[in-house]
Design an enzyme around this catalytic site. Structure first.
Site, PDB file in Angstrom:
ATOM      1  N   ASP A   9       1.370   3.723  54.169  1.00  0.00           N
ATOM      2  CA  ASP A   9       0.821   4.351  52.763  1.00  0.00           C
ATOM      3  C   ASP A   9      -0.384   4.883  53.029  1.00  0.00           C
ATOM      4  O   ASP A   9      -1.540   4.581  52.522  1.00  0.00           O
ATOM      5  CB  ASP A   9       0.796   3.354  51.698  1.00  0.00           C
ATOM      6  CG  ASP A   9      -0.126   2.201  51.919  1.00  0.00           C
ATOM      7  OD1 ASP A   9      -0.689   1.928  50.662  1.00  0.00           O
ATOM      8  OD2 ASP A   9      -0.292   1.833  52.916  1.00  0.00           O
ATOM      9  N   ASP A  14      -3.962   2.537  57.769  1.00  0.00           N
ATOM     10  CA  ASP A  14      -2.672   3.007  58.474  1.00  0.00           C
ATOM     11  C   ASP A  14      -2.865   4.093  59.156  1.00  0.00           C
ATOM     12  O   ASP A  14      -1.880   4.086  60.179  1.00  0.00           O
ATOM     13  CB  ASP A  14      -1.853   3.598  57.118  1.00  0.00           C
ATOM     14  CG  ASP A  14      -1.492   2.743  55.826  1.00  0.00           C
ATOM     15  OD1 ASP A  14      -2.644   2.384  54.866  1.00  0.00           O
ATOM     16  OD2 ASP A  14      -0.571   2.070  55.515  1.00  0.00           O
ATOM     17  N   ASN A  38      -1.763   3.372  48.662  1.00  0.00           N
ATOM     18  CA  ASN A  38      -3.160   3.426  48.704  1.00  0.00           C
ATOM     19  C   ASN A  38      -3.508   4.713  47.652  1.00  0.00           C
ATOM     20  O   ASN A  38      -4.475   4.833  46.905  1.00  0.00           O
ATOM     21  CB  ASN A  38      -3.783   3.740  49.933  1.00  0.00           C
ATOM     22  CG  ASN A  38      -4.037   2.524  50.849  1.00  0.00           C
ATOM     23  OD1 ASN A  38      -4.204   1.468  50.023  1.00  0.00           O
ATOM     24  ND2 ASN A  38      -3.374   2.647  52.164  1.00  0.00           N
ATOM     25  N   THR A 125       3.092  -1.254  56.636  1.00  0.00           N
ATOM     26  CA  THR A 125       1.781  -1.472  56.210  1.00  0.00           C
ATOM     27  C   THR A 125       1.411  -1.101  54.977  1.00  0.00           C
ATOM     28  O   THR A 125       0.295  -0.629  54.837  1.00  0.00           O
ATOM     29  CB  THR A 125       1.001  -0.495  57.329  1.00  0.00           C
ATOM     30  OG1 THR A 125       1.199   0.871  57.170  1.00  0.00           O
ATOM     31  CG2 THR A 125       1.217  -1.134  58.715  1.00  0.00           C
ATOM     32  N   PHE A 167      -3.392  -6.391  48.290  1.00  0.00           N
ATOM     33  CA  PHE A 167      -2.861  -4.943  47.610  1.00  0.00           C
ATOM     34  C   PHE A 167      -1.388  -4.598  47.695  1.00  0.00           C
ATOM     35  O   PHE A 167      -0.629  -4.138  46.970  1.00  0.00           O
ATOM     36  CB  PHE A 167      -3.850  -4.068  48.089  1.00  0.00           C
ATOM     37  CG  PHE A 167      -3.296  -2.590  47.709  1.00  0.00           C
ATOM     38  CD1 PHE A 167      -2.306  -1.603  48.451  1.00  0.00           C
ATOM     39  CD2 PHE A 167      -3.559  -2.113  46.310  1.00  0.00           C
ATOM     40  CE1 PHE A 167      -2.059  -0.558  48.005  1.00  0.00           C
ATOM     41  CE2 PHE A 167      -3.296  -0.844  45.945  1.00  0.00           C
ATOM     42  CZ  PHE A 167      -2.321   0.016  46.432  1.00  0.00           C
ATOM     43  N   ASN A 168      -0.785  -4.562  49.240  1.00  0.00           N
ATOM     44  CA  ASN A 168       0.608  -4.115  49.531  1.00  0.00           C
ATOM     45  C   ASN A 168       1.500  -4.896  48.608  1.00  0.00           C
ATOM     46  O   ASN A 168       2.344  -4.339  48.044  1.00  0.00           O
ATOM     47  CB  ASN A 168       0.635  -4.367  50.936  1.00  0.00           C
ATOM     48  CG  ASN A 168       0.176  -3.408  51.724  1.00  0.00           C
ATOM     49  OD1 ASN A 168      -0.399  -2.292  51.343  1.00  0.00           O
ATOM     50  ND2 ASN A 168      -0.073  -3.808  53.057  1.00  0.00           N
ATOM     51  N   HIS A 241      -6.917  -4.208  59.052  1.00  0.00           N
ATOM     52  CA  HIS A 241      -5.428  -4.715  58.538  1.00  0.00           C
ATOM     53  C   HIS A 241      -4.328  -3.972  59.108  1.00  0.00           C
ATOM     54  O   HIS A 241      -3.756  -4.723  59.984  1.00  0.00           O
ATOM     55  CB  HIS A 241      -5.495  -4.075  56.862  1.00  0.00           C
ATOM     56  CG  HIS A 241      -6.307  -4.847  56.010  1.00  0.00           C
ATOM     57  ND1 HIS A 241      -6.399  -6.387  56.058  1.00  0.00           N
ATOM     58  CD2 HIS A 241      -7.392  -4.354  55.080  1.00  0.00           C
ATOM     59  CE1 HIS A 241      -7.402  -6.403  55.068  1.00  0.00           C
ATOM     60  NE2 HIS A 241      -8.018  -5.157  54.524  1.00  0.00           N
ATOM     61  N   ASP A 242      -4.123  -2.884  59.094  1.00  0.00           N
ATOM     62  CA  ASP A 242      -2.707  -2.133  59.434  1.00  0.00           C
ATOM     63  C   ASP A 242      -2.678  -2.088  60.843  1.00  0.00           C
ATOM     64  O   ASP A 242      -1.619  -2.440  61.547  1.00  0.00           O
ATOM     65  CB  ASP A 242      -2.458  -0.950  58.716  1.00  0.00           C
ATOM     66  CG  ASP A 242      -2.456  -1.013  57.049  1.00  0.00           C
ATOM     67  OD1 ASP A 242      -2.445  -0.177  56.521  1.00  0.00           O
ATOM     68  OD2 ASP A 242      -1.969  -2.278  56.919  1.00  0.00           O
TER      69      ASP A 242
HETATM   70  O1  RIB Z   1      -4.753  -5.173  51.580  1.00  0.00           O
HETATM   71  C1  RIB Z   1      -4.613  -4.365  52.619  1.00  0.00           C
HETATM   72  C2  RIB Z   1      -3.722  -3.217  52.540  1.00  0.00           C
HETATM   73  O2  RIB Z   1      -3.619  -2.522  51.478  1.00  0.00           O
HETATM   74  C3  RIB Z   1      -3.633  -2.129  53.892  1.00  0.00           C
HETATM   75  O3  RIB Z   1      -2.234  -1.998  54.176  1.00  0.00           O
HETATM   76  C4  RIB Z   1      -4.148  -1.079  53.211  1.00  0.00           C
HETATM   77  O4  RIB Z   1      -3.846   0.167  53.522  1.00  0.00           O
HETATM   78  C5  RIB Z   1      -3.541  -0.996  51.791  1.00  0.00           C
HETATM   79  O5  RIB Z   1      -2.282  -0.477  51.678  1.00  0.00           O
HETATM   80 CA    CA Z   2      -1.505   0.364  54.373  1.00  0.00          CA
END
Ligand code: RIB
Ligand code: CA
Length: 310
Positions: A9, A14, A38, A125, A167-168, A241-242
């Protein structure tokens, strides 16, 4: 050669993950599939086309847009951390090539059915909506998936969107529950490990000083990520993160964890979207808990400097 599909996303991190994956010599990116997360779904697909052009000018790797909304819950986005465009409001040229008209879910199903002889790795991701839909539409595709390496969830770290939820998973808990609850082999990079892999000023400078255009763009994206992370929650050194999912595929030894079964809280309430790992030797999820963060950044820099482009 590890054939992968990246379901994402974009999103600043990403985007860096895509640059790393295209530069990784032993990864063959078959397709990029996108999902709402996102930013809205139409924008994540546009962003994937933009970054594909940066990663590999003239690339014909298909970008297929997927689910424009989560399975059940109301959509949520994360512009605070990614800017209104999803790419930190950085100006990029319009991409040469647009999206393929195949829906992401159909792309994933087709690719996995064609991969029964040599199963694929799915790098995920963003919210897991596309993956859950593909598994529901055609459960046999599990035979064409070697493993899923995903960024999502949180346990000891607590959430980044609510005190419990990352979040994801928060953006589509029902999809996450379907994926974690499948029989698939999963390696999970939750906040428990990505919060260990921080974009310090020194690491950012090293990436930015790389000799390829991809390194310089990755530096811009990571710098934007750090600025937005600071303005959103006062934290410096944004977690990687990703991109860490890509490094977990190319350099698995840099990460340590335990096997687990993972439940997702799907009841509305303060724990909505919480992930609860139960550690057990026969768990289908390898729940990462630590990483060699210096080495992860070194591996990222290596992929961005790939001879593919020099
Ligand atoms: O919490 C972090 C994740 O949420 C990452 O994948 C960031 O791109 C958002 O999508
Ligand atoms: Ca992401």
């Amino acid at each position: 050669m590890n054939c992968v599909i990246i379901d994402c996303d974009p999103g600043l991190d990403d985007a860096v993950a895509l640059l790393a994956a295209f530069g990784a010599k032993d990864l063959d990116v078959l397709a990029i599939t996108t999902v709402a997360g996102n930013v809205k779904g139409d924008q994540t697909a546009i962003n994937a086309c933009i970054i594909r052009e940066v990663a590999e000018p003239g690339s014909r790797v298909p970008v297929c847009a997927g689910a424009p909304r989560p399975l059940l819950r109301d959509p949520v986005t994360a512009e605070d951390f990614h800017g209104s465009t999803g790419l930190g409001n950085i100006n990029f040229p319009d991409p040469e090539l647009g999206q393929e008209q195949t829906h992401a879910v159909n792309k994933i199903i087709r690719a996995c059915k064609d991969a029964k002889e040599s199963p694929l790795t799915l790098i995920v991701t963003g919210p897991m909506t596309n993956i859950a839909l593909a598994l529901a539409m055609d459960p046999e595709i599990e035979d064409g998936i070697a493993e899923i390496v995903l960024m999502g969830g949180a346990d000891t770290e607590g959430g980044n969107i609510t005190p419990y939820a990352e979040f994801n998973v928060y953006a589509d808990p029902h999809a996450a529950a379907a994926v974690f609850g499948s029989k698939l082999s999963i390696r999970c990079l939750s906040l428990d490990v990505t919060h260990d892999v921080r974009t310090t000023a020194e690491r950012l400078a090293k990436i930015r000083d790389g000799k390829t255009p991809q390194s310089r763009v990755a530096g811009d994206l990571l710098e934007a990520s750090c600025k937005l992370e600071f303005s959103a929650n006062g934290a410096r050194d944004a977690p990687l993160h990703d991109p860490s999912t890509v490094i977990a595929v190319t350099h698995p030894d840099l990460f340590k964890g335990r096997r687990a079964r993972v439940e997702v809280v799907t009841d509305e309430g303060e724990q909505f979207g919480r992930t609860i790992p139960t550690f057990c030797d026969d768990g289908n999820v390898l729940w990462y808990e630590s990483a060699d963060s210096d080495a992860v950044f070194e591996a990222l820099g290596h992929h961005l400097e790939s001879v593919k482009w020099a």
